[in-house]
Design an enzyme around this catalytic site. Sequence first.
Site, PDB file in Angstrom:
ATOM      1  CG  HIS A  44      -2.142   0.709   1.165  1.00  0.00           C
ATOM      2  ND1 HIS A  44      -2.955   0.931   2.257  1.00  0.00           N
ATOM      3  CD2 HIS A  44      -2.770   1.268   0.115  1.00  0.00           C
ATOM      4  CE1 HIS A  44      -4.017   1.600   1.887  1.00  0.00           C
ATOM      5  NE2 HIS A  44      -3.932   1.833   0.592  1.00  0.00           N
ATOM      6  CD  GLU A  45      -0.924   5.611  -0.634  1.00  0.00           C
ATOM      7  OE1 GLU A  45      -0.139   6.411  -1.180  1.00  0.00           O
ATOM      8  OE2 GLU A  45      -2.089   5.436  -1.024  1.00  0.00           O
ATOM      9  N   GLY A  46       3.037   2.456  -2.092  1.00  0.00           N
ATOM     10  CA  GLY A  46       4.426   2.224  -2.451  1.00  0.00           C
ATOM     11  C   GLY A  46       4.951   0.982  -1.783  1.00  0.00           C
TER      12      GLY A  46
END
Length: 592
Positions: free
Chosen positions: A443-445
């Site tokens: 998530h998110e990178g």
Amino acid sequence: MTTPMSRRDLEFLLYEWLDVETLTSRDRFADHSRETFDAVLELSADIAMKCFAPANKIGDANEPYIGDDGKVVLPDEVVTGLAEYRKAGLISASFDDELGGMQLPTVIRQASAVWFQAANAAMSSYNFLTVGNANLLAEYATDEQRETWVRPLVEGRFSGTMCLSEPQAGSSLADITTKAEPAGDGTYRITGTKMWISAGDHELTENIVHLVLAKIPGGGPGVKGISLFIVPKYLADGTRNDVALVGLNHKMGNRATTNTLLNFGDGTFGADSAPGAVGYLVGEEHRGLSYMFHMMNEARIGVGFLATALGYAGYRASLDYAKVRTQGRPVDQKDPSAPPVPIIEHADVRRMLLAQKSYVEGSLAFGLYCSTLVDEAATATDPAERDRLNLLLEVLTPIAKSWPSQWCLEANSLAIQVHGGYGYTREFDVEQYYRDNRLNPIHEGAHGIHGLDLLGRKVIMQGGAGLAALAETIGATVERARGVDGLAGYADELHSVVDRLVKVTAHIWSAGDPKLSLANATVYLETAGHIVIAWIWLEQLLAVGSRTDDFYNGKRAAAQYFFRYELPKTGPQLDLLTALDRTTLDVEPSWF
């Protein structure tokens, strides 16, 4: 029902360690006091336990689906629980008074949010994204855009998303193909497809405000050509915009959060004089990614909190279980007729509980520390101090996202292990906590991307000023601890490993080969993360002082575990980094 979060720990971190009451001396927070902070946290705990926690397993077992009318259907308990959250006005917590917000410190908003994340991770994501969306627009939107879109977001009437990834381009945003064409009336027409859009479609709010990255023709290659647009599901006059739900992704965890494939401008909902979804430019053309980083950096710290909350909930559940589950006898008990003991009496179970405690309480403290940096930087009157705080936060952000995502997931794994076979069944919560948390290293990178960010950008930024700021900050803690009975050994150990990290970092970049320097960036991230959490534990020990009740003794035990079992792991990792090992570079794809 096990309470998934500890009020006592939050109070210790906020008031005994971080002393967040001092923030009320700053103009922005002058209308607040500990009483208002406590009221918000009490309300948060109450709604989380009454409205979010009971819906957790219901939402997991009953995934969203698209009804015959093309609308997303969610369980009633999810719908009503989120309505209670909006009714309480908690979305507005940290927003400016002029936008209808409470103007609370970010650290209090995060302490509030962690209750909801621990009680029901999937439901909390709708609010998490809306707050991030509104924060970005409050910073960069025009006055008209703020009035039209931000105020309803803050009020909870609208919800928000971030639309970055595409089917062919996940983290590689340079490769997005979504286009934006000027329509001649000040708006743009957006065409393209976005994938993995959490909360991308539902009927929970009057409208959904999508923040969409797209390329305007002539903007240049790569990320330099990216612009940012407000693309609402419904236009301000109520007309349906050409944003179409193509399908829902079926996830391993976080199932009650709709995760969508969206088409923009494919003609599903018609068009006016020009084809495409209507979009409104945020800020200037071709600067979209820099604006989106405002939301992305906030989201990264938020993901760290989400991972922490799930790890914390699993720890609390396994602790309760270990106290009541009887099995086996002490190793020095030779009488087979003696009654079995609670499994918490066994050293290996206590090892697993201590590991969890050290991971989740360390992560929670770290996340709240980073949130306090946000508040202090935003209200600093000295420009040099503001720059220092922002620089420190820049260095810590990839760690704040990735370390909890890795190690609080490990805490969830240990929580299952403590439960034994029961932990692997859906009848016990720890199985779901693990599945929900497995998203967060992605998530998110993904984990590796944040390793590249930390080693490739953050610690070398401004000629190494980022790493120097971190080392100086940790060094101040070390000096304080050296003068406290019982802490000098911890202080010396931490000083030694920080000093070595600084030297190894310089050695890595002395190779003159960026490809080689970054080959083991993930190992660097894990090493730096362990060092930072050890620092956070030393900070907590300083706040504990000489007090000796069960709570404070538990803090000491968790810190001792971390320094004796976890921090030594950095030695072999630093050896590997020093060697500039080429294994992952030299292996050929055909060898797999």
